[in-house]
Enzyme design. Sequence first.
Site, mmCIF file in Angstrom:
data_model
loop_
_atom_site.group_PDB
_atom_site.id
_atom_site.type_symbol
_atom_site.label_atom_id
_atom_site.label_comp_id
_atom_site.label_asym_id
_atom_site.label_seq_id
_atom_site.Cartn_x
_atom_site.Cartn_y
_atom_site.Cartn_z
ATOM 1 N N CYS A 83 0.811 -1.227 0.000
ATOM 2 C CA CYS A 83 0.000 0.000 0.000
ATOM 3 C C CYS A 83 0.842 1.274 0.000
ATOM 4 O O CYS A 83 0.628 2.172 -0.813
ATOM 5 C CB CYS A 83 -0.996 -0.005 1.155
ATOM 6 S SG CYS A 83 -0.272 0.077 2.807
ATOM 7 N N HIS A 134 -2.590 1.059 6.879
ATOM 8 C CA HIS A 134 -2.944 0.933 5.464
ATOM 9 C C HIS A 134 -3.259 2.316 4.916
ATOM 10 O O HIS A 134 -3.801 3.174 5.626
ATOM 11 C CB HIS A 134 -4.153 0.010 5.298
ATOM 12 C CG HIS A 134 -4.412 -0.379 3.875
ATOM 13 N ND1 HIS A 134 -3.567 -1.198 3.155
ATOM 14 C CD2 HIS A 134 -5.414 -0.035 3.023
ATOM 15 C CE1 HIS A 134 -4.049 -1.361 1.931
ATOM 16 N NE2 HIS A 134 -5.166 -0.655 1.830
ATOM 17 N N HIS A 146 -5.869 1.299 -4.017
ATOM 18 C CA HIS A 146 -4.879 0.813 -3.061
ATOM 19 C C HIS A 146 -4.312 -0.516 -3.527
ATOM 20 O O HIS A 146 -4.807 -1.129 -4.461
ATOM 21 C CB HIS A 146 -5.508 0.686 -1.668
ATOM 22 C CG HIS A 146 -6.552 -0.382 -1.571
ATOM 23 N ND1 HIS A 146 -6.675 -1.196 -0.475
ATOM 24 C CD2 HIS A 146 -7.529 -0.794 -2.426
ATOM 25 C CE1 HIS A 146 -7.677 -2.053 -0.654
ATOM 26 N NE2 HIS A 146 -8.207 -1.815 -1.825
#
Length: 192
Positions: A83, A134, A146
């Site tokens: 990510c 994240h 993502h």
Amino acid sequence: MARVVQKSAMRLLLFLLVALTSACAGTQRPAPPPASFGTIGSFSPGRVPDPAADPGLVALDEARKMLGVAYRYGGSDPRGFDCSGLVGYTFSRAGVALPRTSRDIFRSSQLINPQDMQPGDLVFFTISAQKVSHVGIYAGDDRFIHAPSSGKGVGYASLGDSYWSRRLFAVGRIGAEARTAGESSGSTSQEE
């Protein structure tokens, strides 16, 4: 020829060392309270931002080009992304060097009210515990891009999905003032 490549590699390594060292020396902000999904707005069609003045929009366009690229733990280039590697890579294409981990990107971004979220802003999530773990790039219409996890490629997800809405922690923005003059980061340090 090999000597030129070696010099270029050494300059890039030196740049990366300086960038990583300066990122670690920053001050730590207290974490904001978790964002409430119910307050998140969509892209306002009245706003026509200039991509040259908004590195987030350039990063968003670059992220769209990476759709389908495989997830790779610690990955930060088109051979595979995690990510924060995706976010760092796409912002580097906009001339902005970001720290390597989602937590450090969170610390370096300007936190904004989720109601003011625009395409190109960053969405931060807590997957486990109460820490940022994240990050994705907001694409408008309650969607973000993502690199989700092993076995999946770079793709879109919805902030309306119960999994993501429960884990949304904050929204941040990387402004034009964050632009760097010169080469950008490509660290191999892995996500926390």
